[in-house]
Design an enzyme around this catalytic site. Structure first.
Site, short mmCIF file in Angstrom:
data_model
loop_
_atom_site.label_atom_id
_atom_site.label_comp_id
_atom_site.label_asym_id
_atom_site.label_seq_id
_atom_site.Cartn_x
_atom_site.Cartn_y
_atom_site.Cartn_z
N LYS A 119 0.89 -1.27 0.11
CA LYS A 119 0.17 -0.28 -0.03
C LYS A 119 0.69 1.13 -0.09
O LYS A 119 2.03 1.22 0.25
CB LYS A 119 -0.86 -0.02 1.19
CG LYS A 119 -2.07 0.92 1.28
CD LYS A 119 -3.22 0.20 0.36
CE LYS A 119 -4.59 1.11 0.43
NZ LYS A 119 -5.58 0.16 -0.20
P1 NAD Z 1 -13.39 8.23 -2.56
O1 NAD Z 1 -12.19 8.89 -2.16
O2 NAD Z 1 -13.66 7.74 -3.97
O3 NAD Z 1 -14.87 8.07 -1.56
C1 NAD Z 1 -14.51 8.28 -0.18
C2 NAD Z 1 -16.17 8.65 0.24
O4 NAD Z 1 -16.13 8.94 1.62
C3 NAD Z 1 -16.41 10.12 -0.31
O5 NAD Z 1 -17.93 9.89 -0.63
C4 NAD Z 1 -16.38 11.03 0.95
O6 NAD Z 1 -17.16 12.01 0.96
C5 NAD Z 1 -16.71 10.01 2.04
N1 NAD Z 1 -15.71 10.21 3.48
C6 NAD Z 1 -14.84 10.61 3.48
N2 NAD Z 1 -14.63 11.24 4.95
C7 NAD Z 1 -15.74 10.86 5.62
C8 NAD Z 1 -16.25 10.75 6.76
N3 NAD Z 1 -15.46 11.27 7.50
N4 NAD Z 1 -17.62 10.68 6.86
C9 NAD Z 1 -18.55 10.31 5.95
N5 NAD Z 1 -18.06 10.11 4.51
C10 NAD Z 1 -16.71 10.35 4.39
O7 NAD Z 1 -12.71 6.68 -1.98
P2 NAD Z 1 -13.14 5.16 -2.26
O8 NAD Z 1 -12.20 4.68 -3.42
O9 NAD Z 1 -14.43 4.99 -2.40
O10 NAD Z 1 -12.54 4.38 -1.19
C11 NAD Z 1 -13.45 4.24 0.23
C12 NAD Z 1 -12.99 3.10 1.04
O11 NAD Z 1 -12.90 2.07 0.18
C13 NAD Z 1 -11.65 3.30 1.51
O12 NAD Z 1 -11.51 2.88 2.93
C14 NAD Z 1 -10.62 2.44 0.50
O13 NAD Z 1 -9.72 2.10 1.29
C15 NAD Z 1 -11.92 1.19 0.34
N6 NAD Z 1 -11.35 0.50 -0.77
C16 NAD Z 1 -11.45 1.11 -2.10
C17 NAD Z 1 -11.24 0.32 -3.15
C18 NAD Z 1 -11.46 1.16 -4.78
O14 NAD Z 1 -11.61 0.19 -5.65
N7 NAD Z 1 -11.66 2.39 -4.81
C19 NAD Z 1 -11.14 -1.17 -3.12
C20 NAD Z 1 -11.27 -1.62 -2.00
C21 NAD Z 1 -11.33 -0.84 -0.66
#
Ligand code: NAD
Length: 430
Positions: A119
């Site tokens: 990561k």
């Molecule tokens: P992103 O940046 O696209 O979206 C994050 C979302 O969370 C946004 O809607 C934001 O407004 C919201 N957010 C941020 N802080 C917040 C808070 N304090 N309270 C409420 N909402 C809040 O990110 P993502 O890619 O969707 O990733 C989200 C999670 O999923 C992370 O933990 C990431 O590690 C995990 N993840 C992502 C992927 C991927 O393919 N993108 C894969 C596996 C895991």
């Protein structure tokens, strides 16, 4: 309840604030008794294999130079090259990146992808940067971690606040430094430069696939199931659309700007349009009523999908949760203590290492397609994704039933057994 890990922490982790790494250690403590003779190797997982902390100096648009802290952690490489996303966030720190890398080791092994875990991230608030500053920061960071990454060594992907454009810059920077185009160095790229169909929605789609499998076994219908989602980014947005397509009802959405609720269901397509195209705020969406952020956790729903950041479900709010199924779209959203509370309340938690493995699974498909320069149809990809996750789900569910342990522990047992078998077979050098 387990007590916090009794094992020595690395010197660079503050024992009084071990952060997400401490949480990963507790999860390993829970799996260790189930590993039989392989437990002698488990200490390997308590120490990341390799960590790089880099200075990322960036010339800002006004001529000043700002310095950002960047990281790349390779937690374990026993089963293949490192694989894991890159996060741009002001709260990124070493304990978090280490834990996220550890979870990638477990996740990749839990769904049997031929990867280790890694990561990366930069401690930055990217919303403060212009597009040009973001590009310069990404390129310098990529150059700095060029020591570690490569299509056969360690393959980054998007995570919080990084996207296809960031991957395109990373791929281009690495390729320039190598003297030839290397599409396979990152995944989650734009389609026009070697990205895969289906990647964009893969994590959210994967959340649906594992939720569907769990609902079947819990004898609960997906049709009409009420879903509350925290986060409407890459994961939350796609998950909302796929659940909606399969008859579920999105009753609450929370993002960084607020929380909305609609008992009759929120149309995720309309919400996506409102946020992305019309650039509106969640609170201004006409298809829902604004509620206060804290009451999100107590919303009447069948499925709760945290898809934002880690440590969101804690001892403080776990008791309020009404859902019978928590699907961890985010990484590490539930603390071990909160998970125990949910278990006692009869709520099933689908752990991140399985629930959000859809993204890395299609990343793997992208990497395979890049290596062969032969591209599959979206239908093919969605079908293969469904198969990989359903096949991973079945034995994990069965182990949890047989051993009467959390699904997370069952997923860790499956994954750590694979990783440590490889570790034992490879042996120590010299
Ligand atoms: P992103 O940046 O696209 O979206 C994050 C979302 O969370 C946004 O809607 C934001 O407004 C919201 N957010 C941020 N802080 C917040 C808070 N304090 N309270 C409420 N909402 C809040 O990110 P993502 O890619 O969707 O990733 C989200 C999670 O999923 C992370 O933990 C990431 O590690 C995990 N993840 C992502 C992927 C991927 O393919 N993108 C894969 C596996 C895991």
């Amino acid at each position: 309840m387990t007590t916090p890990t009794a094992h020595a922490l690395p010197s660079y982790i503050d024992p009084s604030h071990p952060g997400p790494w401490g949480m990963f250690m507790e999860q390993l403590d829970r799996v260790e008794p189930h590993l039989g003779p392989l437990a002698q190797w488990v200490e390997t997982l308590r120490r990341p294999k390799r960590m790089l902390i880099v200075d990322v100096p960036v010339r800002m648009d006004d001529g000043r130079i700002e310095h950002f802290e960047g990281y790349r952690v390779q937690h374990n490489l026993s089963r293949g090259p490192g694989k894991g996303g890159v996060r741009f966030h002001p709260q990124v720190h070493i304990s978090e990146v280490m834990a996220l890398a550890g979870w990638m080791t477990v996740k990749n092994a839990a769904v049997n992808l031929p990867y280790g875990g890694a990561k990366g991230g930069i401690r930055v608030d990217p919303s403060r940067l212009s597009l040009a500053e973001l590009e310069r920061m990404t390129r310098r960071y990529t150059s700095e971690i060029g020591l570690l990454i490569g299509p056969d060594r360690d393959i980054p992907a998007p995570d919080v606040n990084t996207n296809e454009q960031v991957m395109a810059w990373m791929m281009d920077t690495y390729s320039i430094n190598q003297g030839g185009t290397q599409t396979g160095v990152v995944t989650g790229k734009p389609l026009s430069m070697g990205g895969s169909l289906g990647r964009r929605d893969a994590t959210g789609r994967g959340c649906f696939v594992v939720a569907r499998e769990a609902m079947k076994r819990l004898n609960r219908p997906m049709e009409g199931a009420r879903v509350a989602i925290q986060g409407f980014g890459n994961v939350g947005n796609a998950a909302a659309r796929v659940f909606h397509e399969h008859g579920a009802k999105i009753v609450a959405v929370q993002d960084v700007g607020g929380t909305i609720y609609n008992e009759a269901g929120i149309d995720p397509h309309a919400l996506q349009h409102h946020l992305k195209v019309a650039e509106g705020a969640l609170r201004e969406f006409p298809g829902g009523t604004v509620i206060d952020d804290a009451s999100f956790w107590g919303v009447d729903c069948d499925i709760l999908l945290p898809a934002a950041l880690e440590r969101q479900i804690t001892e403080a709010n776990a008791y309020q949760i009404k859902a019978k199924l928590v699907v961890e779209g985010a990484n590490g959203p539930t603390t071990p203590q909160a998970e125990d509370i949910l278990w006692d309340m009869g709520c099933t938690v689908l752990p991140d290492v399985l629930a959000n493995a859809g993204g890395v699974t299609v990343s793997y498909f992208e990497w395979v397609q890049n290596a062969s320069s032969f591209f599959w149809t979206e239908q093919d990809i969605n079908m293969r994704l469904d198969r990989v996750l359903s096949e991973a789900f079945e034995p994990i569910w069965n182990v949890a039933q047989e051993k009467r342990v959390h699904l997370r522990t069952a997923a860790f047992i499956a994954a750590c057994t694979r990783v440590l078998e490889a570790r034992a077979l490879r042996g120590l050098y010299p």
